[in-house]
Design an enzyme around this catalytic site. Sequence first.
Site: not given
Length: 350
Positions: A176, A248
């Site tokens: 992230h 993702d």
Amino acid sequence: MSTLLIDLKGKELEQEEVELLSHPLVAGLILFTRNFEDREQIQELIRSVRQRVKKPLLITVDQEGGRVQRFRDGFTMLPSMQAFQETLSATEQVSFAKEAGWQMAAEMIALDIDLSFAPVLDLGHECRAIGDRSFSSDVKSAVNLAINFIDGMHQAGMASTGKHFPGHGHVLADSHLETPYDDRTKDEIFGCDLQPFQQLIAQNKLDAIMPAHVIYSQCDSQPASGSEYWLKEILRKKLNFQGTIFSDDLGMKGAGVMGNFVERSKKALNAGCDLLLLCNEREGVIQVVDNLKLAKNQPHFMARQARLQNLFKRRVIDWNDLVSDLRWKLNYRNLADIQIRWLDIQAAKK
């Protein structure tokens, strides 16, 4: 050809979002905690999306359990995946893993959500991005628990998504926030992290797979989410995976090495992704829908559309009927007890 899954800003559907969701490139949406106030509100938001957008949309969420559970108030407290092995006997582990898969999927389907991105198939608990989201450090245990969790999902009527291919568990960095590098050899990765994916594909348990924004430097220079080697050569050819490949979230920092948002989208599609998540980047979404051009008549695009149809929920569940079901009632109590015990164990270690 629909390929994008996007997010919503808040708890009510905005007109700009209706227009974006109606765009031919957009296949669906993913919901987050910021979209949730309570069960009645989230059901109304989903109802509004279904009514105002005049096409079928794949509505998704991350409702894994533990710390990754977007909807909490009014829903079952689902255990972290590590909690099964840490708090239960061997027999109880597989039984409650199946019940957790069923409970999670049934609750989401009762909201008119098609898909929760689960389960996590990464090995180990050291990675900051994964931690107790994974079942185990041991391949055999992880596979056994995942099979039962998926069987519960399938029984409720939801497709499964294994993540994060070929394994995010052996890097400490959080994708992230940055692009992690896994410098282990191909033999190490194939002999360990890849095994849950390979074994579950062989047993026809995985309907979809989500690759990691991790660069496996001994295998390829691109993150797995943008790597033809991982997605076409290994996943499609070597493992013979026939289901959907999700990227993702392309808004994550870990995807930044693939360029701007349009470039990331092109690279992920060319690498073999079918559906692309792009979240928390509204300007990026607009750039992609304005600039990404796809040919509708190419055979692989037609195959992508066919795979998309297999991801929609497979039954209808009424919420009131669900919470009247004895199975749901028992799970509501028992699964919460497992998570509470796991949290107590963690607290005692600090």
